[in-house]
Design a protein around this motif. Structure first.
Motif, PDB file in Angstrom:
ATOM      1  N   GLU A 239       0.827  -1.229   0.000  1.00  0.00           N
ATOM      2  CA  GLU A 239       0.000   0.000   0.000  1.00  0.00           C
ATOM      3  C   GLU A 239       0.854   1.268   0.000  1.00  0.00           C
ATOM      4  O   GLU A 239       0.437   2.307   0.504  1.00  0.00           O
ATOM      5  CB  GLU A 239      -0.967   0.032   1.204  1.00  0.00           C
ATOM      6  CG  GLU A 239      -2.005  -1.084   1.218  1.00  0.00           C
ATOM      7  CD  GLU A 239      -3.054  -0.971   0.101  1.00  0.00           C
ATOM      8  OE1 GLU A 239      -3.314   0.163  -0.359  1.00  0.00           O
ATOM      9  OE2 GLU A 239      -3.578  -2.014  -0.337  1.00  0.00           O
TER      10      GLU A 239
ATOM     11  N   SER B   6     -13.267   5.420  -4.205  1.00  0.00           N
ATOM     12  CA  SER B   6     -12.383   4.258  -4.219  1.00  0.00           C
ATOM     13  C   SER B   6     -11.036   4.630  -4.853  1.00  0.00           C
ATOM     14  O   SER B   6     -10.010   4.064  -4.504  1.00  0.00           O
ATOM     15  CB  SER B   6     -13.068   3.072  -4.885  1.00  0.00           C
ATOM     16  OG  SER B   6     -12.728   2.969  -6.231  1.00  0.00           O
TER      17      SER B   6
ATOM     18  N   LYS C   6      -7.705   5.857  -2.988  1.00  0.00           N
ATOM     19  CA  LYS C   6      -6.683   4.908  -2.525  1.00  0.00           C
ATOM     20  C   LYS C   6      -5.881   4.317  -3.680  1.00  0.00           C
ATOM     21  O   LYS C   6      -5.162   3.339  -3.498  1.00  0.00           O
ATOM     22  CB  LYS C   6      -7.375   3.765  -1.761  1.00  0.00           C
ATOM     23  CG  LYS C   6      -7.934   4.221  -0.433  1.00  0.00           C
ATOM     24  CD  LYS C   6      -8.398   3.006   0.346  1.00  0.00           C
ATOM     25  CE  LYS C   6      -9.127   3.414   1.594  1.00  0.00           C
ATOM     26  NZ  LYS C   6     -10.119   2.435   1.982  1.00  0.00           N
ATOM     27  N   THR C   7      -6.025   4.884  -4.850  1.00  0.00           N
ATOM     28  CA  THR C   7      -5.313   4.350  -6.008  1.00  0.00           C
ATOM     29  C   THR C   7      -3.805   4.405  -5.764  1.00  0.00           C
ATOM     30  O   THR C   7      -3.327   5.228  -4.986  1.00  0.00           O
ATOM     31  CB  THR C   7      -5.716   5.142  -7.277  1.00  0.00           C
ATOM     32  OG1 THR C   7      -5.254   4.443  -8.406  1.00  0.00           O
ATOM     33  CG2 THR C   7      -5.142   6.540  -7.295  1.00  0.00           C
ATOM     34  N   SER C   8      -3.068   3.540  -6.444  1.00  0.00           N
ATOM     35  CA  SER C   8      -1.647   3.391  -6.098  1.00  0.00           C
ATOM     36  C   SER C   8      -0.762   4.546  -6.578  1.00  0.00           C
ATOM     37  O   SER C   8       0.328   4.735  -6.064  1.00  0.00           O
ATOM     38  CB  SER C   8      -1.126   2.067  -6.660  1.00  0.00           C
ATOM     39  OG  SER C   8      -1.308   2.047  -8.057  1.00  0.00           O
TER      40      SER C   8
ATOM     41  N   LYS D 136      -3.426  -2.074  -8.355  1.00  0.00           N
ATOM     42  CA  LYS D 136      -4.216  -1.241  -7.425  1.00  0.00           C
ATOM     43  C   LYS D 136      -4.470   0.174  -7.955  1.00  0.00           C
ATOM     44  O   LYS D 136      -4.515   1.136  -7.195  1.00  0.00           O
ATOM     45  CB  LYS D 136      -3.570  -1.226  -6.030  1.00  0.00           C
ATOM     46  CG  LYS D 136      -3.539  -2.619  -5.416  1.00  0.00           C
ATOM     47  CD  LYS D 136      -3.222  -2.621  -3.951  1.00  0.00           C
ATOM     48  CE  LYS D 136      -3.244  -4.072  -3.451  1.00  0.00           C
ATOM     49  NZ  LYS D 136      -2.896  -4.234  -2.079  1.00  0.00           N
TER      50      LYS D 136
ATOM     51  N   ARG E  60      -9.594  -0.058  -7.444  1.00  0.00           N
ATOM     52  CA  ARG E  60      -9.724  -0.800  -6.191  1.00  0.00           C
ATOM     53  C   ARG E  60     -10.987  -1.648  -6.160  1.00  0.00           C
ATOM     54  O   ARG E  60     -11.107  -2.541  -5.352  1.00  0.00           O
ATOM     55  CB  ARG E  60      -9.690   0.149  -4.988  1.00  0.00           C
ATOM     56  CG  ARG E  60      -8.529   1.140  -4.973  1.00  0.00           C
ATOM     57  CD  ARG E  60      -7.163   0.487  -4.855  1.00  0.00           C
ATOM     58  NE  ARG E  60      -7.025  -0.440  -3.787  1.00  0.00           N
ATOM     59  CZ  ARG E  60      -6.068  -0.406  -2.856  1.00  0.00           C
ATOM     60  NH1 ARG E  60      -5.168   0.557  -2.867  1.00  0.00           N
ATOM     61  NH2 ARG E  60      -5.994  -1.310  -1.917  1.00  0.00           N
ATOM     62  N   LYS E  61     -11.954  -1.280  -6.992  1.00  0.00           N
ATOM     63  CA  LYS E  61     -13.181  -2.073  -7.041  1.00  0.00           C
ATOM     64  C   LYS E  61     -13.580  -2.257  -8.496  1.00  0.00           C
ATOM     65  O   LYS E  61     -13.277  -1.405  -9.339  1.00  0.00           O
ATOM     66  CB  LYS E  61     -14.303  -1.353  -6.284  1.00  0.00           C
ATOM     67  CG  LYS E  61     -14.154  -1.480  -4.780  1.00  0.00           C
ATOM     68  CD  LYS E  61     -15.319  -0.883  -4.041  1.00  0.00           C
ATOM     69  CE  LYS E  61     -15.182  -1.189  -2.566  1.00  0.00           C
ATOM     70  NZ  LYS E  61     -16.027  -0.355  -1.738  1.00  0.00           N
TER      71      LYS E  61
END
Lengths: 248, 323
Positions: free
Chosen positions: B30, B151, B154-156, B228, B231-232
């Motif tokens: 993460e 969502s 939180k992307t990488s 990532k 995320r969904k």
């Protein structure tokens, strides 16, 4: 209509109508940054108009700011004719904005000394915004005037075309004199000298010629406009006019 | 000689494998990937495609709403709409900047849009036909965008993630203002209520199409999930949006135009009707009601602004020269 009400409407209407014109630029600006800048200025002017119309509504006692904006006809609007002129190309918009900003900065500075506390407060708040507007429009006058041969020609023509609408800034009629006497209003005529200095200085730096003060358009103090205002109003007022019982 | 090339290639291969391993470990832990970090070409191109599509959507999305700024029915409504559309332009700017950190310029991205190589969200190819559409766009379109963007916070990729955090704050304000317009109209006169329902009828299906094809037809989801970036999945996000929105419609007395919509106790979610994928692909492929209009509008503004941008450049050059 009370004198003070009409005096305030003259100021409010100029902000409202010019705001409308600037909002037409949305999604059409020459760059994303300029799109945002023009919307920002439009929003500031709309905010000024809103405060002034709310005050006007209070004096009137029966009308809201929205009634005043959306339910008056063409002959009951008192904005300067320069504000209703079409956006044209970006240079036309900048020339119109620069001339208006340099006038309103001086006007609101004087209005901030008004004996009317609400007008004075609105003016004080507006001065901060107009300082930015003038900086923005002056910078563009310089860029376009001293940019390329094309931009120079375009903005020079813009100034030549719009110049005849600047005479209205400095007119004083009976109502203005009365408001001046009451220490509520501004002596527009006296602003001309300082306006000339600001405008001449910027045009000189931009290597542009100041057009001659020749024939000047007039009439807005009595609700006389160019044909363009009616079209603005028919668009702006369409929903409240079409659905008079609805609240939005 | 042959052996040398072989050994160099092998070394390169090992090096790339090692880099990819470090990269994937970082993602799994993460940790954010930053512009100067090593990244696989596929990761970079996926991000450029996704972020630029997102940026273009913000910019093209200004048009259907801009269509009503000059006709907003009250001073307050006009201020809010103008501020909202201005926010969208701002989002476009953040996103173009995030994209530029991946080594592509805004001019190139613009060119890709004009040449039809880059897409934007198809929802903006539908026309805005009444004031209620400003409500529907804020409520449904921004509402759908938020589900996706929450969502993506939180992307990488660091710059994208940070941009999303900022954008989400403003989008949730947009969603509320849209819902406020709808609620107000749904409780207004008979005509207002009809307009509100009509707007919901027209925008419902295109809004749930905004999440993209079903997972089974979404070829890029695999890597995007592994890296990532996403995320969904499309279907998860779509379901999330529907579950959230149905109650909001009921609360203001509007009816979702889907006869098959039904609460499924077992899944704890709504079942919903079949999406018209033919319409979806038609609009994606250029045959929506406003595809040509939207792109032409953008191209026209760009072309008409060229002399202004040229003047600004020439002026700036003269100033540097004079210094």
């Amino acid at each position: 209509m009370q004198d003070l009400e009409k005096y305030i409407l003259r100021i409010a209407d100029s902000s409202l109508i010019l705001s409308h014109r600037l909002s037409e630029w949305c999604s059409k600006g020459p760059s994303l940054e300029e799109d945002i800048a023009l919307s920002n200025i439009s929003l500031d002017l709309l905010g000024q108009a809103n405060s002034l119309l709310e005050y006007c509504g209070k004096i009137n006692g029966t009308k809201t700011a929205d009634d005043l904006a959306f339910k008056r006809g063409e002959r009951e609007f008192f904005n300067f004719q320069i504000c209703e002129q079409e956006n044209g190309h970006f240079g036309d918009t900048i020339a119109r904005q620069f001339l208006f900003d340099s006038f309103t900065l001086l006007f609101f500075k004087k209005l901030s000394e008004s004996k009317d506390e609400i007008l004075s407060a609105i003016a004080l708040k507006s001065i901060k915004e107009i300082n930015y507007h003038l900086r923005h429009s002056s910078n563009w006058v310089l860029r376009l005037g001293d940019g390329t041969a094309t931009s120079k020609e375009k903005i020079q023509n813009s100034f030549n075309k719009i110049w005849k609408y600047t005479g209205e800034f400095f007119e004083m009629d009976q109502l203005d004199l009365k408001m001046l006497d009451l220490k509520i209003g501004v002596n527009n005529n006296q602003l001309k000298k300082e306006w000339d200095i600001i405008v001449n200085d910027t045009l000189k730096k931009a290597k542009l010629n100041r057009p001659e003060d020749g024939f000047m358009m007039t009439g807005s103090k009595n609700g006389i406009h160019t044909e363009l205002l009616g079209k603005i109003l028919s668009e702006m007022q369409y929903i409240p006019r079409a659905y008079p019982d609805a609240k939005w | 000689m042959k052996n040398d090339i072989f050994s160099i290639n092998l070394q390169k291969h090992n090096y790339l494998n090692m880099q990819e391993e470090i990269f994937q470990d970082k993602i799994n832990a993460e940790k954010k990937i930053e512009p100067k970090d090593w990244m696989p070409d596929g990761y970079r191109s996926h991000l450029i495609r996704q972020i630029s599509q997102h940026a273009h959507s913000e910019i093209i999305g200004m048009q259907p709403e801009g269509n009503w700024i000059t006709r907003a029915p009250s001073l307050r409504a006009k201020m809010i709409l103008l501020a909202k559309v201005q926010d969208e332009a701002g989002h476009g700017l953040y996103l173009y900047s995030a994209c530029e950190t991946l080594g592509v310029t805004r001019d190139e991205l613009n060119k890709q849009l004009h040449e039809g190589k880059a897409k934007y969200s198809s929802i903006f190819n539908y026309p805005t036909l009444s004031w209620a559409d400003m409500g529907a766009i804020g409520w449904l379109v921004d509402g759908a965008a938020i589900v996706n963007q929450v969502s993506l916070q939180k992307t990488s990729y660091g710059p994208y993630s940070r941009g999303m955090i900022k954008i989400c704050k403003e989008e949730s304000f947009h969603q509320r203002q849209g819902y406020e317009i709808m609620a107000h109209m749904a409780n207004g006169t008979k005509e207002q209520k009809e307009m509100a329902q009509d707007a919901l009828n027209r925008f419902w299906w295109p809004s749930i199409m905004m999440f993209g094809p079903q997972d089974s037809d979404s070829p890029r989801t695999g890597n995007a999930m592994k890296w990532k970036i996403k995320r969904k999945t499309n279907d998860e996000l779509r379901q999330n949006f529907i579950d959230k929105t149905v109650a909001q419609a009921e609360l203001i007395g509007l009816k979702i135009p889907d006869p098959d919509l039904k609460w499924n106790e077992e899944r704890g979610s709504y079942d919903f009707g079949e999406i018209d994928w033919e319409e979806f692909w038609n609009v994606v492929n250029g045959n929506g009601p406003c595809n040509e209009q939207r792109l032409e509008h953008h191209k026209k503004a760009h072309t008409e602004g060229e002399w202004v941008r040229e003047a600004a450049k020439a002026y700036a050059k003269k100033q540097t020269h004079n210094e």
